[in-house]
Scaffold this motif. Structure first.
Motif, PDB file in Angstrom:
ATOM      1  N   THR A  25      55.895  44.634  49.841  1.00  0.00           N
ATOM      2  CA  THR A  25      55.203  43.613  50.617  1.00  0.00           C
ATOM      3  C   THR A  25      54.106  42.958  49.797  1.00  0.00           C
ATOM      4  OG1 THR A  25      55.667  44.830  52.651  1.00  0.00           O
ATOM      5  CG2 THR A  25      53.927  43.185  52.742  1.00  0.00           C
ATOM      6  N   VAL A  35      55.185  36.718  53.333  1.00  0.00           N
ATOM      7  CA  VAL A  35      56.091  37.838  53.593  1.00  0.00           C
ATOM      8  C   VAL A  35      57.138  37.342  54.580  1.00  0.00           C
ATOM      9  CG1 VAL A  35      56.310  40.189  54.466  1.00  0.00           C
ATOM     10  CG2 VAL A  35      54.238  39.516  53.253  1.00  0.00           C
ATOM     11  N   LEU A  38      57.400  38.139  58.681  1.00  0.00           N
ATOM     12  CA  LEU A  38      56.192  38.834  59.113  1.00  0.00           C
ATOM     13  C   LEU A  38      55.822  38.464  60.542  1.00  0.00           C
ATOM     14  CD1 LEU A  38      53.841  40.713  58.347  1.00  0.00           C
ATOM     15  CD2 LEU A  38      52.620  38.695  57.522  1.00  0.00           C
TER      16      LEU A  38
END
Length: 105
Positions: A25, A35, A38
């Motif tokens: 991550t 990310v 997310l």
């Protein structure tokens, strides 16, 4: 960092690495600035809606689409989120992690 546009420091030490997924991550954040997956779509829409006025002020001439608002949010995060990653080069896992996650170096 993105929503309130406040400078934020995320301090992460190697003793906090419980799973290599953490490093994946962080590598993604350092390499691409985001990310994938997310936030759910509705969460992202709520966050970007709050940035509407700032977007209009900062991105003159840009069309107000969800993609542009999301990019503006990502840019705000990149400008305000600072990651401090503390790892010892003497740790035998250090060179392995450096090869596996090049964004960390």
């Amino acid at each position: 960092a993105g929503h309130k546009r406040q400078p934020t420091v995320f301090l992460f030490t190697e003793s906090e690495i419980k799973d290599e997924v953490f490093l994946e991550t962080i590598n993604s954040i350092l390499s691409t600035g985001e990310v994938p997956g997310l936030f759910a779509k509705d969460e992202m829409m709520a966050m970007t809606a709050d940035l509407h006025n700032d977007f209009i002020r900062d991105r003159l001439g840009k069309e107000e689409t969800q993609a542009n608002l999301k990019q503006y949010f990502t840019d705000c995060v990149r400008d305000n989120l600072h990651i401090m990653l503390c790892m010892s080069p003497l740790n035998p896992k250090f060179p392995v992690r450096a090869r596996k996650f090049p964004g960390l170096v």
